[in-house]
Motif scaffolding. Structure first.
Motif, PDB file in Angstrom:
ATOM      1  N   TYR A 133       0.855  -1.181   0.000  1.00 58.95           N
ATOM      2  CA  TYR A 133       0.000   0.000   0.000  1.00 58.95           C
ATOM      3  C   TYR A 133       0.896   1.238   0.000  1.00 58.95           C
ATOM      4  O   TYR A 133       1.933   1.257   0.670  1.00 58.95           O
ATOM      5  N   PRO A 134       0.512   2.282  -0.716  1.00 60.07           N
ATOM      6  CA  PRO A 134       1.314   3.514  -0.675  1.00 60.07           C
ATOM      7  C   PRO A 134       1.193   4.197   0.681  1.00 60.07           C
ATOM      8  O   PRO A 134       0.236   3.968   1.425  1.00 60.07           O
ATOM      9  N   ASP A 135       2.166   5.031   0.994  1.00 62.65           N
ATOM     10  CA  ASP A 135       2.176   5.779   2.243  1.00 62.65           C
ATOM     11  C   ASP A 135       1.051   6.821   2.219  1.00 62.65           C
ATOM     12  O   ASP A 135       1.059   7.745   1.400  1.00 62.65           O
ATOM     13  N   MET A 136       0.080   6.697   3.110  1.00 65.36           N
ATOM     14  CA  MET A 136      -1.041   7.639   3.139  1.00 65.36           C
ATOM     15  C   MET A 136      -0.581   9.055   3.483  1.00 65.36           C
ATOM     16  O   MET A 136      -1.230  10.032   3.090  1.00 65.36           O
ATOM     17  N   GLU A 137       0.513   9.177   4.216  1.00 67.72           N
ATOM     18  CA  GLU A 137       1.013  10.495   4.601  1.00 67.72           C
ATOM     19  C   GLU A 137       1.940  11.084   3.539  1.00 67.72           C
ATOM     20  O   GLU A 137       2.281  12.268   3.605  1.00 67.72           O
ATOM     21  N   ALA A 138       2.380  10.252   2.586  1.00 68.14           N
ATOM     22  CA  ALA A 138       3.322  10.692   1.540  1.00 68.14           C
ATOM     23  C   ALA A 138       4.495  11.443   2.154  1.00 68.14           C
ATOM     24  O   ALA A 138       4.899  12.512   1.671  1.00 68.14           O
ATOM     25  N   SER A 139       5.050  10.876   3.213  1.00 67.84           N
ATOM     26  CA  SER A 139       6.062  11.574   4.012  1.00 67.84           C
ATOM     27  C   SER A 139       7.307  11.941   3.213  1.00 67.84           C
ATOM     28  O   SER A 139       7.808  13.073   3.299  1.00 67.84           O
ATOM     29  N   GLU A 140       7.831  10.978   2.436  1.00 69.45           N
ATOM     30  CA  GLU A 140       9.043  11.254   1.660  1.00 69.45           C
ATOM     31  C   GLU A 140       8.777  12.319   0.609  1.00 69.45           C
ATOM     32  O   GLU A 140       9.588  13.231   0.390  1.00 69.45           O
ATOM     33  N   LEU A 141       7.636  12.227  -0.038  1.00 68.26           N
ATOM     34  CA  LEU A 141       7.274  13.212  -1.060  1.00 68.26           C
ATOM     35  C   LEU A 141       7.088  14.591  -0.437  1.00 68.26           C
ATOM     36  O   LEU A 141       7.565  15.598  -0.967  1.00 68.26           O
ATOM     37  N   LYS A 142       6.418  14.644   0.682  1.00 66.55           N
ATOM     38  CA  LYS A 142       6.186  15.928   1.354  1.00 66.55           C
ATOM     39  C   LYS A 142       7.502  16.597   1.733  1.00 66.55           C
ATOM     40  O   LYS A 142       7.689  17.802   1.532  1.00 66.55           O
ATOM     41  N   PRO A 157       7.186  25.214   4.616  1.00 63.87           N
ATOM     42  CA  PRO A 157       6.928  24.163   5.604  1.00 63.87           C
ATOM     43  C   PRO A 157       6.115  23.016   5.021  1.00 63.87           C
ATOM     44  O   PRO A 157       5.197  23.231   4.225  1.00 63.87           O
ATOM     45  N   GLY A 158       6.435  21.801   5.415  1.00 61.18           N
ATOM     46  CA  GLY A 158       5.727  20.632   4.922  1.00 61.18           C
ATOM     47  C   GLY A 158       4.253  20.648   5.261  1.00 61.18           C
ATOM     48  O   GLY A 158       3.431  20.111   4.497  1.00 61.18           O
ATOM     49  N   GLU A 159       3.879  21.280   6.387  1.00 57.33           N
ATOM     50  CA  GLU A 159       2.465  21.291   6.780  1.00 57.33           C
ATOM     51  C   GLU A 159       1.608  22.156   5.856  1.00 57.33           C
ATOM     52  O   GLU A 159       0.373  22.098   5.906  1.00 57.33           O
ATOM     53  N   TYR A 160       2.230  22.948   4.994  1.00 61.08           N
ATOM     54  CA  TYR A 160       1.474  23.738   4.020  1.00 61.08           C
ATOM     55  C   TYR A 160       1.003  22.887   2.840  1.00 61.08           C
ATOM     56  O   TYR A 160       0.186  23.336   2.040  1.00 61.08           O
ATOM     57  N   LEU A 161       1.523  21.668   2.704  1.00 60.92           N
ATOM     58  CA  LEU A 161       1.332  20.855   1.506  1.00 60.92           C
ATOM     59  C   LEU A 161       0.238  19.803   1.662  1.00 60.92           C
ATOM     60  O   LEU A 161       0.164  19.122   2.679  1.00 60.92           O
ATOM     61  N   THR A 162      -0.580  19.683   0.629  1.00 60.04           N
ATOM     62  CA  THR A 162      -1.567  18.611   0.510  1.00 60.04           C
ATOM     63  C   THR A 162      -1.468  18.063  -0.907  1.00 60.04           C
ATOM     64  O   THR A 162      -1.482  18.847  -1.866  1.00 60.04           O
ATOM     65  N   PHE A 163      -1.385  16.749  -1.038  1.00 63.46           N
ATOM     66  CA  PHE A 163      -1.175  16.143  -2.350  1.00 63.46           C
ATOM     67  C   PHE A 163      -2.446  15.481  -2.860  1.00 63.46           C
ATOM     68  O   PHE A 163      -3.274  15.007  -2.081  1.00 63.46           O
ATOM     69  N   GLY A 164      -2.569  15.442  -4.188  1.00 61.13           N
ATOM     70  CA  GLY A 164      -3.750  14.840  -4.795  1.00 61.13           C
ATOM     71  C   GLY A 164      -3.426  14.096  -6.072  1.00 61.13           C
ATOM     72  O   GLY A 164      -2.332  14.223  -6.628  1.00 61.13           O
ATOM     73  N   ALA A 172       3.191   7.539  -8.297  1.00 55.86           N
ATOM     74  CA  ALA A 172       3.104   8.994  -8.171  1.00 55.86           C
ATOM     75  C   ALA A 172       4.071   9.510  -7.111  1.00 55.86           C
ATOM     76  O   ALA A 172       4.760  10.516  -7.314  1.00 55.86           O
ATOM     77  N   GLN A 173       4.131   8.829  -5.981  1.00 62.70           N
ATOM     78  CA  GLN A 173       5.013   9.291  -4.914  1.00 62.70           C
ATOM     79  C   GLN A 173       6.485   9.170  -5.302  1.00 62.70           C
ATOM     80  O   GLN A 173       7.281  10.078  -5.057  1.00 62.70           O
ATOM     81  N   ALA A 174       6.850   8.049  -5.916  1.00 63.76           N
ATOM     82  CA  ALA A 174       8.239   7.862  -6.333  1.00 63.76           C
ATOM     83  C   ALA A 174       8.629   8.864  -7.413  1.00 63.76           C
ATOM     84  O   ALA A 174       9.711   9.465  -7.372  1.00 63.76           O
ATOM     85  N   ALA A 175       7.732   9.073  -8.381  1.00 63.94           N
ATOM     86  CA  ALA A 175       8.017  10.020  -9.450  1.00 63.94           C
ATOM     87  C   ALA A 175       8.148  11.434  -8.907  1.00 63.94           C
ATOM     88  O   ALA A 175       9.034  12.198  -9.322  1.00 63.94           O
ATOM     89  N   GLY A 176       7.273  11.807  -7.968  1.00 67.87           N
ATOM     90  CA  GLY A 176       7.324  13.141  -7.391  1.00 67.87           C
ATOM     91  C   GLY A 176       8.631  13.420  -6.688  1.00 67.87           C
ATOM     92  O   GLY A 176       9.220  14.502  -6.834  1.00 67.87           O
ATOM     93  N   VAL A 177       9.110  12.460  -5.916  1.00 68.06           N
ATOM     94  CA  VAL A 177      10.394  12.623  -5.222  1.00 68.06           C
ATOM     95  C   VAL A 177      11.512  12.816  -6.236  1.00 68.06           C
ATOM     96  O   VAL A 177      12.370  13.698  -6.088  1.00 68.06           O
ATOM     97  N   ALA A 178      11.502  12.011  -7.292  1.00 63.47           N
ATOM     98  CA  ALA A 178      12.544  12.123  -8.314  1.00 63.47           C
ATOM     99  C   ALA A 178      12.478  13.471  -9.038  1.00 63.47           C
ATOM    100  O   ALA A 178      13.510  14.063  -9.370  1.00 63.47           O
TER     101      ALA A 178
END
Length: 343
Positions: A45-54, A64-71, A241-247
Motif C-alpha cells: 500500500y502507498p504511504d497515506m502520509e506521503a512523508s518522503e514526497l512531502k 513548511p511541509g504542513e502547508y502541503l496537501t497532495f492529490g 506517483a510518490q516515487a516520481a514526485g520525489v525524483a
C-alpha cells in the motif's frame, strides 16, 4: 468530457499531438528510471502520509511541509477545495480552464462568469476587482492563464488578494504552468501573508507526466488545509506517483533548461504562425493561442496532427485554436503542414 481537455488521441488517428501542453523535453531520465523501479512496490500500500514526497517538495519549494496537501492530479485538489469550502457563489474569469466550471458545478455553486477583454489580450484589469462583490465566496484565477498563455504581474495579484481579503473571498490560484514562466513569478514566497489564498500546482506539465497524476495544494491556513484533506480519498497517491514526485524534485537543471528551450521554440513557432497571417496572441508559457478564419483543426487532423479547437471555451468562439510548443523538429513539421493546408 470528450473534447474538453485537449484533443482526443484515443478516437482519432493522430501522429502528432499539439493539443496538450506538456514539457517538450519529455520525461526526465531519472524519473523514468524511478517509475520502472516502482513496479516492484505494487505489492505494498502507498504511504497515506506521503512523508518522503512531502519532505522532498518542502525542500524544493522552501516552504513548511504542513502547508502541503497532495492529490491525484490538480483536478482532485480542485474537487477537495470546493467540497470543503462549499461556496454559494463563485466567480470565474473567462476564457479559462474548463475544470473550474466542472468542479464548481459539482459543488452546486452558482457561477458568475467574468469576460476578459480580447483587446487587452485577455488580461484582467481593474474591472475584475470591481466585479468581486461581497456576495462572492470564491474566485478561480489561473496564472498563467489557459488557453491564453498570459501571466499577470505580481503587483496585480497582490492587489487582487487584498480586495478578496477585504470581502472574505477565497482565491484558488492555479499555478500549474508557472514553472514555464520562471519561478520568480510564483506567489509561493508570499503565502504566509494570505491565509485566504490556495495555490494549486502539478507535476503534470513541467515534468511531462500527465499519466502519473500528481498535483498539490499550498495553503498556510492549517484549519482550511485540514478541511480539504478530509475531502480526499485514502491512498489517493499511488507508489508510482510518490516515487516520481520525489525524483522530480531533483530536476532543477532540467527545469531551467526547459524555460530557455520553451522560450526559444515559442518565438520560432510564433514567428512562423504570424507569417501565415494568423492573429497570434503573445504567450508567456508553453502554448500559443491563435485565431484563424480557416478551419485549421479539421485541415490538420486530416494530416494526423491534433491541435486544440477552443470554440468550446467560454469567452472564445469558432476560429480560436491553442497550439502547444514542442521540439524544433515537430514545430517545423507543424508549420510545413499548415503551409500545405492553406497553400
Amino acid at each position: 468530457m470528450g473534447g474538453i481537455h485537449g484533443g482526443d488521441i484515443y478516437r482519432n488517428k493522430v501522429n502528432m499531438d499539439f493539443s496538450v501542453n506538456i514539457n517538450p523535453l519529455g520525461i526526465p531520465d531519472e524519473v523514468k528510471k524511478v517509475l520502472k523501479g516502482a513496479a516492484d512496490r505494487c505489492l505494498e500500500y502507498p504511504d497515506m502520509e506521503a512523508s518522503e514526497l512531502k519532505s522532498a517538495v518542502s525542500n524544493m519549494l522552501g516552504i513548511p511541509g504542513e502547508y502541503l496537501t497532495f492529490g491525484n492530479g490538480a483536478s482532485e485538489i480542485f474537487m477537495g477545495i470546493v467540497h470543503a469550502l462549499k461556496p454559494e457563489k463563485t466567480l470565474i474569469p473567462v476564457p479559462s480552464f474548463y475544470g473550474y466550471e466542472y468542479t464548481t458545478e459539482a459543488a452546486s455553486s452558482d457561477i458568475v462568469y467574468f469576460p476578459l477583454k480580447e483587446e487587452n489580450e485577455f488580461l484582467p484589469d481593474e474591472d475584475l476587482l470591481e466585479a468581486l462583490t461581497e456576495d462572492i465566496d470564491m474566485l478561480w484565477f489561473a496564472n498563467p492563464n489557459n488557453p491564453t498563455g498570459k501571466r499577470v504581474e505580481t503587483e496585480y495579484l497582490k492587489k487582487l488578494f487584498q480586495v478578496c481579503r477585504e470581502k472574505n473571498i477565497y482565491v484558488v490560484l492555479d499555478e500549474c504552468f508557472i514553472e514555464f514562466c520562471g519561478s520568480e513569478y510564483s506567489m509561493l514566497p508570499d503565502m504566509e501573508d494570505y491565509a485566504h489564498v490556495l495555490i494549486v500546482r502539478a507535476f503534470t506539465k513541467i515534468y511531462a507526466i500527465p499519466g502519473v497524476r500528481l498535483g498539490y495544494l499550498v495553503c498556510s491556513n492549517k484549519t482550511l488545509s485540514d478541511r480539504i484533506r478530509k475531502q480526499l480519498p485514502e491512498w489517493n497517491l499511488s507508489v508510482f506517483a510518490q516515487a516520481a514526485g520525489v525524483a522530480c524534485t531533483g530536476q532543477r537543471t532540467y527545469v531551467e533548461k526547459t524555460v530557455e528551450y520553451v522560450k526559444k521554440e515559442r518565438k520560432y513557432l510564433t514567428d512562423g504562425l504570424k507569417r501565415f497571417g494568423f492573429h497570434v496572441y503573445n504567450s508567456d508559457t508553453n502554448f500559443i493561442l491563435i485565431y484563424s478564419e480557416r478551419p485549421l483543426y479539421e485541415m490538420l487532423l486530416q494530416r494526423g496532427i491534433l491541435i486544440r479547437d477552443c470554440a468550446n471555451f467560454k469567452g472564445l468562439s469558432k476560429g480560436f485554436y491553442r497550439i502547444a510548443v514542442k521540439q524544433r523538429k515537430d514545430n517545423e513539421k507543424l508549420l510545413e503542414a499548415i503551409g500545405d493546408c492553406i497553400g
